[in-house]
Write a protein that holds these residues in place. Structure first.
Motif, PDB file in Angstrom:
ATOM      1  N   TYR A 263       0.944  -1.146  -0.003  1.00 34.65           N
ATOM      2  CA  TYR A 263       0.069  -0.142   0.225  1.00 34.65           C
ATOM      3  C   TYR A 263       0.962   1.210  -0.109  1.00 34.65           C
ATOM      4  O   TYR A 263       0.250   2.126   0.413  1.00 34.65           O
ATOM      5  CB  TYR A 263      -0.949   0.043   1.131  1.00 34.65           C
ATOM      6  CG  TYR A 263      -1.861  -1.022   1.306  1.00 34.65           C
ATOM      7  CD1 TYR A 263      -3.050  -1.116   0.369  1.00 34.65           C
ATOM      8  CD2 TYR A 263      -1.794  -2.289   2.088  1.00 34.65           C
ATOM      9  CE1 TYR A 263      -3.828  -2.329   0.173  1.00 34.65           C
ATOM     10  CE2 TYR A 263      -2.565  -3.178   2.047  1.00 34.65           C
ATOM     11  CZ  TYR A 263      -3.715  -3.347   1.140  1.00 34.65           C
ATOM     12  OH  TYR A 263      -4.444  -4.383   1.221  1.00 34.65           O
ATOM     13  N   ASP A 265       1.612   4.303  -1.627  1.00 33.85           N
ATOM     14  CA  ASP A 265       0.868   5.123  -2.498  1.00 33.85           C
ATOM     15  C   ASP A 265       1.449   6.540  -2.458  1.00 33.85           C
ATOM     16  O   ASP A 265       1.137   6.986  -1.100  1.00 33.85           O
ATOM     17  CB  ASP A 265      -0.488   4.887  -2.547  1.00 33.85           C
ATOM     18  CG  ASP A 265      -1.179   5.528  -3.832  1.00 33.85           C
ATOM     19  OD1 ASP A 265      -0.595   6.141  -4.454  1.00 33.85           O
ATOM     20  OD2 ASP A 265      -2.551   5.324  -3.692  1.00 33.85           O
ATOM     21  N   GLU A 267       0.001   9.048  -3.742  1.00 32.38           N
ATOM     22  CA  GLU A 267      -1.023   9.954  -3.814  1.00 32.38           C
ATOM     23  C   GLU A 267      -1.669   9.684  -2.295  1.00 32.38           C
ATOM     24  O   GLU A 267      -2.547  10.743  -2.030  1.00 32.38           O
ATOM     25  CB  GLU A 267      -1.966   9.413  -4.956  1.00 32.38           C
ATOM     26  CG  GLU A 267      -1.546   9.792  -6.128  1.00 32.38           C
ATOM     27  CD  GLU A 267      -0.286   9.086  -6.717  1.00 32.38           C
ATOM     28  OE1 GLU A 267       0.414   9.454  -7.424  1.00 32.38           O
ATOM     29  OE2 GLU A 267      -0.449   7.779  -6.268  1.00 32.38           O
ATOM     30  N   VAL A 268      -1.501   8.839  -1.541  1.00 28.28           N
ATOM     31  CA  VAL A 268      -1.906   8.870  -0.303  1.00 28.28           C
ATOM     32  C   VAL A 268      -1.147   9.460   0.742  1.00 28.28           C
ATOM     33  O   VAL A 268      -1.457  10.520   1.639  1.00 28.28           O
ATOM     34  CB  VAL A 268      -2.139   7.370   0.355  1.00 28.28           C
ATOM     35  CG1 VAL A 268      -2.438   7.412   1.796  1.00 28.28           C
ATOM     36  CG2 VAL A 268      -2.979   6.762  -0.434  1.00 28.28           C
ATOM     37  N   LYS A 334      -3.713  12.062 -10.852  1.00 28.54           N
ATOM     38  CA  LYS A 334      -3.230  11.981  -9.603  1.00 28.54           C
ATOM     39  C   LYS A 334      -1.828  11.979  -9.535  1.00 28.54           C
ATOM     40  O   LYS A 334      -1.117  12.184  -8.398  1.00 28.54           O
ATOM     41  CB  LYS A 334      -3.951  10.666  -8.685  1.00 28.54           C
ATOM     42  CG  LYS A 334      -5.405  10.817  -8.549  1.00 28.54           C
ATOM     43  CD  LYS A 334      -6.110   9.654  -7.845  1.00 28.54           C
ATOM     44  CE  LYS A 334      -7.411   9.753  -7.538  1.00 28.54           C
ATOM     45  NZ  LYS A 334      -8.046   8.543  -6.767  1.00 28.54           N
TER      46      LYS A 334
END
Length: 847
Positions: A263, A265, A267-268, A334
């Motif tokens: 996970y 990411d 963008e997170v 994104k």
């Protein structure tokens, strides 16, 4: 630390270590540490260490005894380890002290006693680092008893060992024993916490990294004694910010930080902060701790496909406009802005087959800009539906490429109508008119129309360009009318259409231009025409001449031509005859008794449709070897010879004399030789592939070849050309297999037999061309006949071949030959020819 037990000597393969007393903890290297505060009573205290090998199911025990005495810990290599004072002796006694000791000071270390004290009264002293060297006064020894003391705490990281030297001497200075080396080792205490090499670490990792990817490696150091539990470090992560989800882990011994979750990411979260901990004592809870900060930046990968904000768009554009922007298509991505993972590439997937549209990317806003680059036509299509796709400059990551497809949107472009001028469509229109049509002939012309109404009403026409001024156009209807007689043969090129440029204008003054192509149909209005006006025939060398004709009409009104004599006079009819050569040429032949002079011969030529014309051809029948010798005869009678003509005659006479002299002297020289010189004929002869005339050839053969080569029916062929001089075709003749020379005369006063059979002196007589010709022809004819046969005396066509005319004939014609009177019928002279003829004879003769 209480002490250290050698576990390997007891059970090397032990993988489980346990203590029977919870107040004491035993580590892997045998170090014994107190797990809590311990108070020893006056009695002895003991506990047991259990060593187990779970794989081999074996177990051993070690008993540890503790005594309440301030004595040096000594190791014994038995299962029972006792902590007690060792026997004093004058020898290198191992001695140690604990660093950072709390005292009380002076702290008793050990007693040094010499064996000589039994016999003498000795006094003790020491020297070395810590006594008389820095650090000064750290140790001292009692002079009488030999007790060694330490005056203050010692830091092992500063001094790990003190090499002292002890002395024993009597009062008068006698050394009862040799100096005793006395090393004092400082036992390490875990008084230094591990420290990271960097207060803050910074690493970067791509967001598309897989599990197990190494982000970076951290490292810590410990000042305590190496290879002990005090410096055995273990790394761990105390905290991750942001906390969820847990993405990273650190290897406990190497310090390598790796990714443990899918996970990751950007963008997170694009940055993570880790609080790292390192602890000595192999991570035991009583070990010392050091901390550091690790900042991890997540680098962007193209793991997000660009997406249109809408699935469908509508826009409009006015017809006939181009290079205008009609729509902007925003997208969402994104990925990191202003990077190749974020910048979009737009593509028109469907609907732009005719190339009317173009889409590009606005570098600032990352929008798709749709433009019209080619005018649209409302009458052809009211609307156009485009399918547009979008992708990034950088390729997608592998996982994204497998699970996603290109995002698409539909764009409907409405074409708005515009009041436009007339349309000339098609731009080129065709009409057929017969040649020689009467002036004023009318026919359909050019038509333009209004694209909105699809009608031609209200459109006026005007001629912009008419090359020859043959046509006029009706202003209202566009029909055309001839104002001159059309001549197909006057157009250039002849078979192309006659083009007229037409201007069409509507009521508002808007216009268009088109081309009216007139195809002029041919009629048979031209008779064939003979190309030659004047020809020269050399008698008797040339037995005929070929004439040709040309018709400017189309082939359907042209060949085959029919040649005939047109009302000839009795003389012409008696001497001259015409025969067909091919579709465009005829052969004019004369009889042998024709008189040498100039004739006017009327010839009629008729085409396949019967159109005919008559032309009087001037034919000069001349006694010559080449037509160029009779050029002067074509001039008017009585004209005086010019200086160049006289010079040409003199040069011809000189050339003929030189040839005769060469042949005669060559024959005399040949008698002295016994054969022909060797030569390769292939070096001197050129082989011609053309051995017969084609259908489009005009053939001409002279009398010489006709008379001498009886077995050959081939003529000398030349291609018909428009630039033939005097209407005739010059020919070249080459004869394989024969040599023409003269046998030398045996004296200057020998005579030659002429064609009339008389004896004429060679030095005083002159002969005409006919006399020389009649003398040489029988002999050459017989010699060629022999060479024209193979070894079996059968006809062989390969020895005498026809060669094409190559643009120039021989200025002197054929070379004649002569023979002495006595050898008139003999042919032996042909065997003694010059060296230049050897190659030809060798090639044609089979041995």
């Amino acid at each position: 630390m209480v002490g250290r037990v050698n576990l390997k000597e007891c059970l090397r393969s032990a993988n489980l270590i346990q203590s029977s007393d919870p107040d004491f903890r035993v580590l892997d290297d045998g170090s014994i540490y107190t797990a809590s505060a311990v108070v020893l009573s006056d009695q002895k205290r003991s506990f047991t260490i259990w060593l187990s090998d779970t794989n081999k199911q074996t177990q051993k025990e070690i008993t540890v005894l503790l005594e309440h005495q301030k004595k040096v810990l000594r190791k014994r290599h038995t299962k029972e380890t006792v902590l007690r004072r060792a026997k004093r002796r004058w020898a290198p006694i191992p001695c140690s002290m604990q660093e950072n000791s709390l005292g009380p000071f002076p702290l008793f270390l050990q007693q040094v006693q010499s064996d000589a004290a039994q016999n003498y009264t000795v006094f003790y002293s020491i020297s070395g680092r810590g006594v008389d060297q820095e650090p000064l006064n750290l140790f001292f020894i009692e002079r009488d008893t030999g007790n060694l003391y330490c005056t203050r705490p010692v830091d092992r990281e500063e001094y790990d060992v003190f090499d002292l030297i002890a002395y024993a001497a009597t009062a008068d200075g006698y050394s009862a024993d040799l100096p005793l080396p006395l090393p004092i080792r400082v036992e390490d205490e875990n008084d230094n916490a591990p420290v990271f090499t960097e207060p803050t670490y910074s690493f970067q990792v791509p967001e598309s990294s897989r599990l197990g990817t190494t982000v970076g490696v951290v490292c810590a150091t410990d000042r305590d004694e190496p290879d002990t539990m005090h410096t055995r470090l273990k790394y761990s992560i105390m905290e991750q910010i942001p906390r969820s989800p847990g993405l990273f882990a650190v290897h406990p011994t190497t310090g390598a930080i790796t990714i443990v979750s899918q996970y990751l990411d950007r963008e997170v979260a694009d940055k993570y902060k880790l609080i790292l901990k390192v602890q000595d004592m192999d991570g035991q809870f009583f070990g010392l701790i050091g901390t550091s900060t690790c900042l991890i930046t997540v680098a962007d990968s193209n793991d997000n496909a660009p997406v249109f904000r809408q699935n469908a768009y509508e826009t409009s554009v006015e017809e006939n406009t181009y290079n205008v922007e009609i729509l902007r298509l925003p997208i969402e991505d994104k990925d990191l802005p202003d990077s190749a993972n974020w910048r979009a590439n737009f593509t028109i997937l469907k609907g732009n087959e005719n190339g009317h549209f173009k889409i590009s990317t606005d570098k600032e806003t990352n929008e798709g800009v749709l433009c019209v680059v080619k005018p649209l036509n409302f009458e052809e299509n009211h609307q156009v539906i485009l399918e547009i796709g979008v992708s990034n400059e950088a390729p997608f990551t592998r996982d994204v490429a497998l699970r996603t497809t290109m995002n698409r949107a539909l764009v409907t472009v409405h074409v708005r109508d515009q009041d436009e001028g007339p349309e000339c469509n098609p731009a080129a229109q065709y009409v057929r008119i017969k040649e020689n049509s009467a002036v004023g002939s009318k026919m359909n012309g050019y038509k333009a129309y209004d694209p909105e109404t699809r009608s031609s009403s209200g459109i006026r026409y005007k001629t912009l360009h008419d090359p020859k001024g043959w046509i006029t156009i009706d202003e209202m209807s566009g029909s055309i009318q001839t104002i001159k007689i059309l001549d197909r043969e006057a157009t250039t090129p002849r078979n192309d259409a006659y083009n007229i440029t037409v201007l069409a204008i509507d009521q508002d003054g808007r216009s268009c231009t088109g081309t009216l192509a007139i195809n002029i149909e041919d009629v048979n209005d031209n008779a064939p025409e003979i190309l030659q006006d004047y020809v020269t025939i050399c008698k008797p060398k040339m037995g005929y001449t070929d004439i040709s004709a040309f018709d400017p009409d189309e082939p359907i009104h042209g060949p085959p031509f029919y040649f005939s004599l047109a009302n000839p006079s009795a003389e012409v009819n008696r001497i001259w005859t015409l025969s067909k050569v091919n579709d465009t040429a005829a052969r004019l032949s004369y009889r042998k008794n024709a008189e040498v002079k100039e004739y006017n011969i009327p010839i009629t030529v008729k085409d396949r449709a019967g159109q005919s014309a008559t032309k009087t051809l001037r034919v000069n029948l001349c006694d010559c070897t080449h037509p160029s010798q009779c050029l002067g005869a074509s001039r008017s009678v009585g004209a005086s010879l010019g200086k160049w003509a006289i010079l040409a005659i003199l040069l011809g006479i000189a050339l003929l004399s030189s040839v005769l002299l060469t042949l005669v002297c060559g024959a005399v020289g040949a008698r002295k030789k016994k054969g022909f010189p060797e030569d390769l004929a292939q070096q001197n002869l050129i082989i011609s592939n053309t051995e017969a005339p084609g259908d489009d050839k005009v053939c001409s053969a002279n009398g010489f070849m006709t008379q001498t080569v009886n077995n050959s029916t081939q003529g000398f062929c030349g291609t018909m050309g428009s630039g033939v001089k005097n209407g005739g075709l010059e020919t070249i003749e080459m004869v394989k297999g024969g040599h023409h020379t003269l046998e030398s005369c045996r004296g200057h006063h020998h005579t030659l037999d002429s064609c009339r059979g008389g004896h004429v002196d060679m030095e005083n007589s002159r002969y005409t061309h006919s006399e020389w010709h009649n003398f040489t022809q029988p002999r050459l004819r017989e010699k060629l006949h022999l060479y024209n046969q193979n070894e079996d005396h059968l006809s062989s066509q390969d020895y005498v071949l026809t060669y094409n005319y190559e643009g120039r004939g021989s200025p002197v014609g054929s070379v004649g030959c002569c023979s002495e009177k006595q050898e008139e019928e003999g042919l032996d002279f042909l065997n003694n020819l010059g060296a230049k003829f050897t190659a030809l004879a060798e090639t044609c003769t089979k041995r």
